[in-house]
Design a protein around this motif. Structure first.
Motif, PDB file in Angstrom:
ATOM      1  N   UNK A 196       0.852  -1.181   0.000  1.00 37.37           N
ATOM      2  CA  UNK A 196       0.000   0.000   0.000  1.00 37.37           C
ATOM      3  C   UNK A 196       0.889   1.232   0.000  1.00 37.37           C
ATOM      4  N   UNK A 197       0.422   2.280  -0.635  1.00 32.09           N
ATOM      5  CA  UNK A 197       1.159   3.540  -0.701  1.00 32.09           C
ATOM      6  C   UNK A 197       0.340   4.649  -0.071  1.00 32.09           C
ATOM      7  N   UNK A 198       1.019   5.546   0.644  1.00 33.12           N
ATOM      8  CA  UNK A 198       0.315   6.693   1.223  1.00 33.12           C
ATOM      9  C   UNK A 198      -0.213   7.624   0.135  1.00 33.12           C
ATOM     10  N   UNK A 199       0.327   7.521  -1.070  1.00 39.37           N
ATOM     11  CA  UNK A 199      -0.144   8.361  -2.180  1.00 39.37           C
ATOM     12  C   UNK A 199      -1.572   8.019  -2.585  1.00 39.37           C
ATOM     13  N   UNK A 200      -1.941   6.728  -2.483  1.00 37.43           N
ATOM     14  CA  UNK A 200      -3.273   6.310  -2.919  1.00 37.43           C
ATOM     15  C   UNK A 200      -4.158   5.853  -1.768  1.00 37.43           C
ATOM     16  N   UNK A 201      -3.546   5.314  -0.718  1.00 36.96           N
ATOM     17  CA  UNK A 201      -4.326   4.737   0.367  1.00 36.96           C
ATOM     18  C   UNK A 201      -4.967   3.414   0.001  1.00 36.96           C
ATOM     19  N   UNK A 202      -4.547   2.820  -1.132  1.00 31.11           N
ATOM     20  CA  UNK A 202      -5.112   1.557  -1.589  1.00 31.11           C
ATOM     21  C   UNK A 202      -4.208   0.390  -1.220  1.00 31.11           C
ATOM     22  N   UNK A 203      -4.803  -0.768  -1.047  1.00 32.20           N
ATOM     23  CA  UNK A 203      -4.075  -2.014  -0.865  1.00 32.20           C
ATOM     24  C   UNK A 203      -4.064  -2.715  -2.216  1.00 32.20           C
ATOM     25  N   UNK A 204      -2.879  -2.882  -2.799  1.00 24.90           N
ATOM     26  CA  UNK A 204      -2.755  -3.451  -4.138  1.00 24.90           C
ATOM     27  C   UNK A 204      -2.869  -4.969  -4.096  1.00 24.90           C
ATOM     28  N   UNK A 205      -3.178  -5.610  -5.230  1.00 21.65           N
ATOM     29  CA  UNK A 205      -3.304  -7.070  -5.250  1.00 21.65           C
ATOM     30  C   UNK A 205      -2.008  -7.740  -4.786  1.00 21.65           C
ATOM     31  N   UNK A 206      -2.119  -8.864  -4.098  1.00 22.11           N
ATOM     32  CA  UNK A 206      -0.922  -9.515  -3.554  1.00 22.11           C
ATOM     33  C   UNK A 206      -0.117 -10.268  -4.612  1.00 22.11           C
ATOM     34  N   UNK A 207       1.131 -10.494  -4.254  1.00 25.37           N
ATOM     35  CA  UNK A 207       1.961 -11.469  -4.964  1.00 25.37           C
ATOM     36  C   UNK A 207       2.131 -12.648  -4.008  1.00 25.37           C
ATOM     37  N   UNK A 208       2.352 -13.835  -4.565  1.00 24.48           N
ATOM     38  CA  UNK A 208       2.448 -15.057  -3.762  1.00 24.48           C
ATOM     39  C   UNK A 208       3.711 -15.815  -4.143  1.00 24.48           C
ATOM     40  N   UNK A 209       4.326 -16.471  -3.149  1.00 26.01           N
ATOM     41  CA  UNK A 209       5.478 -17.286  -3.472  1.00 26.01           C
ATOM     42  C   UNK A 209       6.188 -17.819  -2.252  1.00 26.01           C
ATOM     43  N   UNK A 210       7.406 -18.316  -2.501  1.00 28.88           N
ATOM     44  CA  UNK A 210       8.195 -18.976  -1.471  1.00 28.88           C
ATOM     45  C   UNK A 210       9.673 -18.634  -1.637  1.00 28.88           C
ATOM     46  N   UNK A 211      10.446 -19.058  -0.652  1.00 27.38           N
ATOM     47  CA  UNK A 211      11.899 -18.955  -0.696  1.00 27.38           C
ATOM     48  C   UNK A 211      12.485 -20.323  -1.030  1.00 27.38           C
ATOM     49  N   UNK A 212      13.554 -20.313  -1.832  1.00 27.89           N
ATOM     50  CA  UNK A 212      14.316 -21.525  -2.130  1.00 27.89           C
ATOM     51  C   UNK A 212      15.746 -21.096  -2.430  1.00 27.89           C
TER      52      UNK A 212
END
Length: 149
Positions: free
Chosen positions: A77-93
């Motif tokens: 989220x950015x203070x410029x918009x106040x919106x929560x953007x769609x997530x990204x998903x994943x893992x560490x390897x």
């Protein structure tokens, strides 16, 4: 579940970001930042606030570990918009985290990819890249170099 423990604490952040996205541009800007990351849910999540004093704006990342799917979801989220953007998903390897999701840019669908790499006790690197062709090609548009305070 504790993959983001390395990020807990305070950081100075050097940012390098493309001004024009998905246009083959090479107009990079640099600016400073400072970030503070806190664990939640006993390591099953984090919150990170980053301040960009010269822009001026702030950002907020919320990272949550999906126990059932055994993967992370990262929200921005950015203070410029106040919106929560769609997530990204994943893992560490292998010491690297890769996170993918769907978003839009200028009203058109894009793919987003976040990369966490070069992780040490005192530094880390985050990159963002977008694809406008369904993931065939990618354009890196933001790089953050973290150094522990």
């Amino acid at each position: 579940m504790n993959d983001f423990d390395f990020l807990t604490g305070s950081w100075t952040v050097s940012n390098r970001r493309l001004k024009t996205l998905l246009a083959g541009a090479d107009d990079w800007e640099t600016f400073p930042g400072s970030a503070t990351c806190r664990p939640i849910f006993d390591g099953g999540g984090t919150t990170e606030e980053i301040v960009f004093p010269t822009l001026p704006s702030r950002g907020l990342s919320v990272r949550l570990f999906d126990v059932e799917r055994q993967r992370w979801s990262i929200y921005w989220s950015s203070s410029r918009t106040g919106l929560l953007y769609p997530p990204v998903h994943g893992t560490f390897a292998g010491g690297r985290g890769d996170f993918y999701g769907d978003d839009t840019h200028d009203g058109k669908p894009i793919k987003a990819h976040f990369i966490w790499s070069e992780i040490t006790p005192t530094s880390a690197r985050w990159e963002q890249e977008f694809s406008a062709d369904g993931g065939e090609t990618w354009e890196t548009n933001w790089i953050m170099e973290y150094v522990r305070v």
